[in-house]
Write a protein that holds these residues in place. Structure first.
Motif, PDB file in Angstrom:
ATOM      1  N   GLU A  96      -6.676  -7.289  25.778  1.00 41.04           N
ATOM      2  CA  GLU A  96      -7.038  -6.261  26.741  1.00 41.04           C
ATOM      3  C   GLU A  96      -8.461  -5.766  26.506  1.00 41.04           C
ATOM      4  OE1 GLU A  96      -4.209  -6.401  25.114  1.00 41.04           O
ATOM      5  OE2 GLU A  96      -2.510  -5.796  26.342  1.00 41.04           O
ATOM      6  N   LEU A  97      -8.823  -5.588  25.221  1.00 48.53           N
ATOM      7  CA  LEU A  97     -10.169  -5.113  24.901  1.00 48.53           C
ATOM      8  C   LEU A  97     -11.217  -6.121  25.368  1.00 48.53           C
ATOM      9  CD1 LEU A  97     -12.043  -3.094  23.505  1.00 48.53           C
ATOM     10  CD2 LEU A  97     -11.655  -4.309  21.356  1.00 48.53           C
ATOM     11  N   ALA A  98     -10.985  -7.398  25.086  1.00 48.45           N
ATOM     12  CA  ALA A  98     -11.936  -8.435  25.491  1.00 48.45           C
ATOM     13  C   ALA A  98     -12.077  -8.480  27.009  1.00 48.45           C
ATOM     14  CB  ALA A  98     -11.482  -9.791  24.964  1.00 48.45           C
ATOM     15  N   THR A  99     -10.939  -8.428  27.718  1.00 49.24           N
ATOM     16  CA  THR A  99     -10.958  -8.474  29.183  1.00 49.24           C
ATOM     17  C   THR A  99     -11.747  -7.311  29.760  1.00 49.24           C
ATOM     18  OG1 THR A  99      -8.811  -9.590  29.230  1.00 49.24           O
ATOM     19  CG2 THR A  99      -9.527  -8.506  31.259  1.00 49.24           C
ATOM     20  N   LEU A 129       0.810  -1.221   0.000  1.00 46.13           N
ATOM     21  CA  LEU A 129       0.000   0.000   0.000  1.00 46.13           C
ATOM     22  C   LEU A 129       0.838   1.264   0.000  1.00 46.13           C
ATOM     23  CD1 LEU A 129      -2.757  -1.009   2.606  1.00 46.13           C
ATOM     24  CD2 LEU A 129      -2.909  -1.057   0.107  1.00 46.13           C
ATOM     25  N   GLY A 130       2.144   1.112   0.150  1.00 40.90           N
ATOM     26  CA  GLY A 130       3.008   2.280   0.206  1.00 40.90           C
ATOM     27  C   GLY A 130       2.906   3.022   1.525  1.00 40.90           C
ATOM     28  N   VAL A 131       2.405   2.340   2.546  1.00 44.18           N
ATOM     29  CA  VAL A 131       2.271   2.938   3.878  1.00 44.18           C
ATOM     30  C   VAL A 131       3.483   2.551   4.696  1.00 44.18           C
ATOM     31  CG1 VAL A 131       0.847   3.052   5.962  1.00 44.18           C
ATOM     32  CG2 VAL A 131      -0.231   2.795   3.725  1.00 44.18           C
ATOM     33  N   SER A 132       3.989   3.482   5.499  1.00 41.95           N
ATOM     34  CA  SER A 132       5.184   3.210   6.295  1.00 41.95           C
ATOM     35  C   SER A 132       4.890   2.171   7.368  1.00 41.95           C
ATOM     36  CB  SER A 132       5.689   4.492   6.962  1.00 41.95           C
ATOM     37  OG  SER A 132       4.765   4.956   7.924  1.00 41.95           O
ATOM     38  N   GLU A 133       5.914   1.425   7.742  1.00 41.35           N
ATOM     39  CA  GLU A 133       5.753   0.394   8.763  1.00 41.35           C
ATOM     40  C   GLU A 133       5.366   1.008  10.109  1.00 41.35           C
ATOM     41  OE1 GLU A 133       9.162  -2.092   9.015  1.00 41.35           O
ATOM     42  OE2 GLU A 133       9.061  -2.763   6.934  1.00 41.35           O
ATOM     43  N   SER A 134       5.820   2.240  10.364  1.00 38.17           N
ATOM     44  CA  SER A 134       5.488   2.875  11.638  1.00 38.17           C
ATOM     45  C   SER A 134       3.991   3.120  11.756  1.00 38.17           C
ATOM     46  CB  SER A 134       6.251   4.202  11.787  1.00 38.17           C
ATOM     47  OG  SER A 134       5.924   5.089  10.737  1.00 38.17           O
ATOM     48  N   VAL A 135       3.345   3.537  10.643  1.00 40.30           N
ATOM     49  CA  VAL A 135       1.897   3.771  10.666  1.00 40.30           C
ATOM     50  C   VAL A 135       1.144   2.456  10.833  1.00 40.30           C
ATOM     51  CG1 VAL A 135      -0.086   4.589   9.323  1.00 40.30           C
ATOM     52  CG2 VAL A 135       2.042   5.891   9.325  1.00 40.30           C
ATOM     53  N   ILE A 136       1.595   1.394  10.112  1.00 42.63           N
ATOM     54  CA  ILE A 136       0.974   0.074  10.271  1.00 42.63           C
ATOM     55  C   ILE A 136       1.109  -0.391  11.718  1.00 42.63           C
ATOM     56  CG2 ILE A 136       1.166  -2.366   9.654  1.00 42.63           C
ATOM     57  CD1 ILE A 136      -0.149  -0.821   7.496  1.00 42.63           C
ATOM     58  N   GLY A 137       2.275  -0.183  12.311  1.00 45.38           N
ATOM     59  CA  GLY A 137       2.490  -0.594  13.697  1.00 45.38           C
ATOM     60  C   GLY A 137       1.635   0.188  14.667  1.00 45.38           C
ATOM     61  N   LEU A 138       1.469   1.499  14.386  1.00 46.17           N
ATOM     62  CA  LEU A 138       0.692   2.361  15.279  1.00 46.17           C
ATOM     63  C   LEU A 138      -0.804   2.088  15.206  1.00 46.17           C
ATOM     64  CD1 LEU A 138       2.553   5.753  14.705  1.00 46.17           C
ATOM     65  CD2 LEU A 138       2.320   4.603  16.909  1.00 46.17           C
ATOM     66  N   THR A 139      -1.270   1.485  14.125  1.00 46.19           N
ATOM     67  CA  THR A 139      -2.714   1.305  13.942  1.00 46.19           C
ATOM     68  C   THR A 139      -3.116  -0.165  13.882  1.00 46.19           C
ATOM     69  OG1 THR A 139      -2.388   1.557  11.542  1.00 46.19           O
ATOM     70  CG2 THR A 139      -2.982   3.516  12.776  1.00 46.19           C
ATOM     71  N   LEU A 140      -2.861  -0.823  12.750  1.00 42.60           N
ATOM     72  CA  LEU A 140      -3.341  -2.189  12.522  1.00 42.60           C
ATOM     73  C   LEU A 140      -2.743  -3.187  13.506  1.00 42.60           C
ATOM     74  CD1 LEU A 140      -4.993  -4.107  10.759  1.00 42.60           C
ATOM     75  CD2 LEU A 140      -3.019  -4.303   9.239  1.00 42.60           C
ATOM     76  N   VAL A 141      -1.413  -3.195  13.616  1.00 53.65           N
ATOM     77  CA  VAL A 141      -0.758  -4.153  14.513  1.00 53.65           C
ATOM     78  C   VAL A 141      -1.102  -3.852  15.969  1.00 53.65           C
ATOM     79  CG1 VAL A 141       1.469  -5.073  15.268  1.00 53.65           C
ATOM     80  CG2 VAL A 141       1.117  -4.509  12.862  1.00 53.65           C
ATOM     81  N   ALA A 142      -1.110  -2.565  16.320  1.00 55.17           N
ATOM     82  CA  ALA A 142      -1.405  -2.179  17.703  1.00 55.17           C
ATOM     83  C   ALA A 142      -2.813  -2.605  18.111  1.00 55.17           C
ATOM     84  CB  ALA A 142      -1.240  -0.672  17.866  1.00 55.17           C
ATOM     85  N   GLY A 143      -3.791  -2.343  17.229  1.00 60.12           N
ATOM     86  CA  GLY A 143      -5.163  -2.738  17.542  1.00 60.12           C
ATOM     87  C   GLY A 143      -5.313  -4.241  17.641  1.00 60.12           C
ATOM     88  N   GLY A 144      -4.638  -4.978  16.745  1.00 57.45           N
ATOM     89  CA  GLY A 144      -4.737  -6.435  16.762  1.00 57.45           C
ATOM     90  C   GLY A 144      -4.157  -7.057  18.013  1.00 57.45           C
TER      91      GLY A 144
END
Length: 326
Positions: free
Chosen positions: A231-234, A211-226
């Protein structure tokens, strides 16, 4: 293919975290470790295990942006989105001790990360990075936090019992498996975490490049949420069971584990260069913790209300949109 890797890795991470937590808790119960200590250590580690697996794997693969983005993004997701969504389900009561000690400690951890990550500004270095010295410093802070946790656990049993209910009932919630099953759950869960973390990172990196998106943005959003799904379930389950204050302890404990243990281990393994993580991201992280403390201290009496929860959730949505559009 990358999406399948991402989903498969995430499923392995969640299954592994669950197996590791159940197995370790069963072993702890067999050795007659107090249930409160199990909750403050084994369970807290279990919900942060996905972040640990992804960040350490990313560090070993040389994807420092993904490792750092995962931790910073997970803590932001925990503080703003998880607390916000939980407060929408049921207002969150906060104890006086949490406002005076735990939340300020959470703010301190973010400030320590900001200081360690500013080598150019503070040391006139060529680049910002978390080196092995910073990693060991974070691990020392983690040791202090664990010492504080054990001190609280053993020094005020009566107060904890009042807050958590009948300790005998808590003991029943922890299943004591046969020893072989406990070991199998623990080892199998750890293996699933490690392997799931590897393929999750591969999928995330592939999507970022495609997608041409930086790894930092993927880490801050998609990976972080996943990786914050445990924690969210708990927290949501705690709110549905009319015990929403557990969400605050879950969030704060996870945030401290992420910065002190996860980044401490990752930076000790290999130095983490801050290419895509800016001071803006770190100041937003500090601001999210201050906002939680501010809402808990003022307005309603030590309670995160539904209105405050909606504000926190909207802040996270706005920050995510800013990252994507930028």
């Amino acid at each position: 293919m990358n999406i399948l890797l991402l989903i498969g890795g995430l499923l392995l991470i969640l299954v592994g975290a669950n197996g590791l937590t159940d197995g370790a808790a069963s072993i702890a119960k067999r050795f007659h470790i107090p249930s409160i200590v199990i909750g403050l250590t084994v369970v807290a580690f279990g919900t942060s295990a996905p972040e640990l697996a992804v960040s350490v794997t990313s560090a070993l693969k040389g994807s420092a942006d993904l490792s750092l983005g995962n931790v910073v993004g997970s803590n932001l997701f925990n503080t703003l989105m998880i607390v916000g969504c939980t407060a929408l389900v049921a207002p969150i009561a906060i104890t006086r001790n949490t406002l005076r000690k735990e939340i300020p400690l959470c703010i301190l951890s973010s400030i320590v990360l900001l200081i360690c990550a500013n080598d150019i500004l503070l040391n006139q270095s060529a680049k910002n990075q978390l080196d092995r010295g910073d990693g060991l410093l974070l691990l020392c802070f983690f040791a202090i936090f664990m010492g504080y946790t054990f001190a609280i656990a053993f020094s005020k049993p009566a107060e904890e019992d009042k807050l958590k209910g009948n300790p005998a009932e808590d003991e029943e919630e922890i299943r004591a498996f046969p020893w072989w099953k406990s070991v199998l759950y623990t080892v199998g869960g750890l293996a699933a975490l490690i392997y799931g973390g590897q393929i999750f990172v591969n999928g995330a990196i592939g999507i970022a490049r495609g997608l041409g998106v930086s790894e930092s943005v993927i880490g801050l959003t998609l990976v972080a949420g996943g990786t914050s799904l445990p924690e969210l379930a708990t927290s949501i389950v705690a709110a549905l069971k009319k015990n929403p204050e557990i969400a605050i302890g879950n969030v704060i404990g996870s945030n401290l584990f992420n910065i002190f243990l996860v980044l401490g281990c990752s930076a000790t393994i290999t130095p983490l260069h801050l290419n895509g993580i800016s001071n803006l991201n770190l100041f937003v992280l500090i601001g999210s913790c201050v906002l939680l403390w501010f809402f808990g201290l003022f307005f309603a009496k030590r309670t995160i209300t539904r209105i405050e929860g909606s504000i926190m959730a909207l802040c996270y949505v706005g920050y995510t949109l800013f990252l994507i559009l930028r």
